[in-house]
Motif scaffolding. Structure first.
Motif, PDB file in Angstrom:
ATOM      1  N   GLN A  27       0.852  -1.223   0.004  1.00 34.98           N
ATOM      2  CA  GLN A  27       0.066   0.023   0.007  1.00 34.98           C
ATOM      3  C   GLN A  27       0.987   1.161   0.093  1.00 34.98           C
ATOM      4  N   VAL A  66       1.219   6.335  -7.057  1.00 29.93           N
ATOM      5  CA  VAL A  66       0.052   7.307  -7.408  1.00 29.93           C
ATOM      6  C   VAL A  66       0.299   8.657  -7.261  1.00 29.93           C
ATOM      7  N   PHE A 103     -10.229  11.753  -5.710  1.00 30.98           N
ATOM      8  CA  PHE A 103      -9.534  10.768  -4.601  1.00 30.98           C
ATOM      9  C   PHE A 103      -9.766  11.545  -3.118  1.00 30.98           C
ATOM     10  N   ARG A 150     -11.708   9.196 -16.535  1.00 34.80           N
ATOM     11  CA  ARG A 150     -11.375   7.939 -16.992  1.00 34.80           C
ATOM     12  C   ARG A 150      -9.993   7.942 -17.544  1.00 34.80           C
ATOM     13  N   LEU A 166      -7.285   8.030 -14.961  1.00 33.64           N
ATOM     14  CA  LEU A 166      -7.201   6.636 -14.176  1.00 33.64           C
ATOM     15  C   LEU A 166      -6.524   5.775 -14.968  1.00 33.64           C
ATOM     16  N   ILE A 167      -7.022   5.781 -16.147  1.00 28.32           N
ATOM     17  CA  ILE A 167      -6.362   4.590 -17.214  1.00 28.32           C
ATOM     18  C   ILE A 167      -4.777   4.836 -17.248  1.00 28.32           C
ATOM     19  N   ARG A 215      -3.292   3.644 -14.141  1.00 26.54           N
ATOM     20  CA  ARG A 215      -3.028   2.315 -14.079  1.00 26.54           C
ATOM     21  C   ARG A 215      -2.001   1.564 -15.084  1.00 26.54           C
ATOM     22  N   LEU A 226       1.220   1.944 -12.898  1.00 32.09           N
ATOM     23  CA  LEU A 226       1.051   1.245 -11.874  1.00 32.09           C
ATOM     24  C   LEU A 226       1.328  -0.367 -12.082  1.00 32.09           C
ATOM     25  N   GLY A 264     -13.473   2.403 -20.247  1.00 31.36           N
ATOM     26  CA  GLY A 264     -13.689   3.628 -19.607  1.00 31.36           C
ATOM     27  C   GLY A 264     -14.953   2.987 -18.674  1.00 31.36           C
ATOM     28  N   THR A 265     -15.655   2.044 -19.004  1.00 33.20           N
ATOM     29  CA  THR A 265     -16.753   1.492 -18.235  1.00 33.20           C
ATOM     30  C   THR A 265     -16.119   0.782 -16.924  1.00 33.20           C
ATOM     31  N   ALA A 323     -13.444   1.794 -15.514  1.00 31.20           N
ATOM     32  CA  ALA A 323     -12.861   2.852 -14.998  1.00 31.20           C
ATOM     33  C   ALA A 323     -14.046   3.527 -14.078  1.00 31.20           C
ATOM     34  N   ASP A 324     -15.062   3.542 -14.613  1.00 28.67           N
ATOM     35  CA  ASP A 324     -16.370   4.451 -13.958  1.00 28.67           C
ATOM     36  C   ASP A 324     -16.592   3.418 -12.676  1.00 28.67           C
ATOM     37  N   ALA A 382     -14.552   1.409 -11.012  1.00 26.04           N
ATOM     38  CA  ALA A 382     -13.505   1.648 -10.037  1.00 26.04           C
ATOM     39  C   ALA A 382     -13.837   2.994  -9.348  1.00 26.04           C
ATOM     40  N   LEU A 383     -14.290   3.769  -9.823  1.00 29.24           N
ATOM     41  CA  LEU A 383     -14.283   5.070  -9.221  1.00 29.24           C
ATOM     42  C   LEU A 383     -15.667   5.366  -8.517  1.00 29.24           C
ATOM     43  N   GLU A 410     -18.566   5.355  -9.748  1.00 37.52           N
ATOM     44  CA  GLU A 410     -19.632   6.169 -10.605  1.00 37.52           C
ATOM     45  C   GLU A 410     -20.540   5.229 -11.611  1.00 37.52           C
ATOM     46  N   LEU A 466      -7.242  -1.180 -12.123  1.00 39.08           N
ATOM     47  CA  LEU A 466      -8.104   0.172 -11.799  1.00 39.08           C
ATOM     48  C   LEU A 466      -8.181   0.371 -10.468  1.00 39.08           C
ATOM     49  N   VAL A 517      -5.341   1.546  -8.237  1.00 38.23           N
ATOM     50  CA  VAL A 517      -5.140   2.932  -8.348  1.00 38.23           C
ATOM     51  C   VAL A 517      -5.943   3.689  -7.611  1.00 38.23           C
ATOM     52  N   VAL A 518      -7.405   3.214  -7.417  1.00 36.40           N
ATOM     53  CA  VAL A 518      -8.222   4.057  -6.741  1.00 36.40           C
ATOM     54  C   VAL A 518      -8.021   4.024  -5.122  1.00 36.40           C
ATOM     55  N   ARG A 519      -7.812   2.748  -4.633  1.00 41.05           N
ATOM     56  CA  ARG A 519      -7.191   2.544  -3.418  1.00 41.05           C
ATOM     57  C   ARG A 519      -6.101   3.193  -3.049  1.00 41.05           C
ATOM     58  N   GLY A 547      -5.201   5.876  -4.254  1.00 41.88           N
ATOM     59  CA  GLY A 547      -5.376   7.398  -4.282  1.00 41.88           C
ATOM     60  C   GLY A 547      -6.190   8.029  -3.298  1.00 41.88           C
ATOM     61  N   ARG A 548      -6.773   7.108  -2.541  1.00 42.29           N
ATOM     62  CA  ARG A 548      -7.713   7.574  -1.518  1.00 42.29           C
ATOM     63  C   ARG A 548      -6.963   8.279  -0.375  1.00 42.29           C
TER      64      ARG A 548
END
Lengths: 211, 119
Positions: A143, A150, A169, A194, A197-198, A201, A204, B7-8, B10-11, B13-14, B16, B42, B45-47, B49-50
């Protein structure tokens, strides 16, 4: 100084003439893709090492600082990582790891060594009296690596994508809330989020955690 | 098999996606390893980035680079006839203590086991 490659000479020539300072090579090195930088280092080009330090020095230093919680030890580890990469450059295989993944891999080992040394120092006295086994220090948490990666890559996104993702975020805003806050159209927010994020990704993915 | 567009994923994962989209994506990734892996990437990344208390990255002090450049020449790679400057590695002493602890544990276990077998 070792022979400079054509790539890094030409790049260096376009930079401000303060050779040896990472910011100098870094400004120019920003133009070079990671794989060319790696190839330059393998050839023994110190300017490419300087550019790599400029690109990933704060990433490695932050990783070490967060893992060790001690700026002095983090400094030492950062230094060891780049010197280790330089001395071990002949062992680098581009097909096995991207340059940042390789550096993070070296950092994980150096951080583990630093933690082991610390644990040994702390437990050795006890162990001598009670024959207590020295515990293995915890591996560098994935983590922490991901958070630093990130943060590092967010700073390199186009400003619009970065801004949208930071709001998503850090402030945990929905796309609708981001649109209201920034005045951007909802579709634009969605597309920035999008794309950003991509892109993160892919960055990473280049640093697999199980290496 | 057709795959979901990034994109779908990504939505989702976010956070949305609508409930209906979430259900459809869920049904797909249960069958499709490739899309599942993409979704996991994806989410990674979100985890990460929080919000955390860690804050932004730390700039390394300038002296680090200075120290690195000071030691680059220690590298003996350029002088082919020079002997490699390997740092002698000491055998870590803790291994000895680890071994001793293992021996004690095994011996202790054996004694204990013997007591149980022959009360």
């Amino acid at each position: 100084m070792t022979a400079l490659s054509d790539t890094c000479i030409s790049v260096r020539a376009s930079a401000a003439p303060t050779a040896g300072v990472p910011a100098t090579a870094g400004l120019s090195g920003e133009q070079l893709p990671d794989d060319e930088l790696a190839a330059g280092i393998v050839r023994g080009d110190e300017q490419c090492l300087a550019a790599a330090y400029h690109r990933w020095g704060s990433l490695i230093y932050s990783l070490a600082t967060r893992a060790l919680g001690d700026p002095a030890e983090a400094e030492d580890v950062t230094q060891q990582v780049f010197l280790g990469a330089w001395r071990g450059r002949h062992t680098y295989r581009a097909e096995r790891a991207a340059l940042p993944a390789w550096l993070v891999g070296i950092a994980k080992k150096k951080i583990a060594d630093a933690l082991s040394a610390r644990t040994r120092r702390r437990y050795l006295a006890d162990a001598m009296i009670t024959a207590v086994a020295v515990p293995t220090p915890p591996a560098l948490a994935d983590q922490i690596i991901d958070q630093v990666l990130v943060e590092h890559e967010l700073a390199r996104l186009p400003a619009s994508q970065r801004e949208v993702l930071r709001l998503a975020f850090y402030e945990d805003l929905t796309h609708i809330q981001i649109a209201e806050r920034t005045g951007l159209a909802l579709g634009t927010v969605k597309s920035h989020a999008r794309r950003g994020l991509i892109r993160l990704r892919h960055k990473l993915d280049a640093v697999p955690l199980d290496q | 098999m057709t795959h979901l567009d990034t994109g779908t994923l990504a939505d989702l994962a976010l956070g949305e996606s609508t409930p209906e989209q979430t259900r459809l994506v869920g049904a797909h990734v249960r069958q499709c390893g490739r899309c599942l892996r993409e979704l996991e990437s994806l989410r990674r990344v979100v985890r990460a980035g929080r919000p955390t208390s860690a804050g932004p990255l730390t700039l390394p002090p300038e002296r680090i680079w200075q120290n690195i450049t000071d030691h680059l020449d220690d590298d003996s790679g350029r002088t082919s006839c020079a002997a490699p400057t390997a740092v002698p590695r000491r055998r870590p002493r803790y291994r000895m203590w680890l071994l001793a602890a293992c021996v004690l544990l095994v011996a202790g276990g054996a004694v204990w086991g013997a007591k149980i077998s022959w009360p």
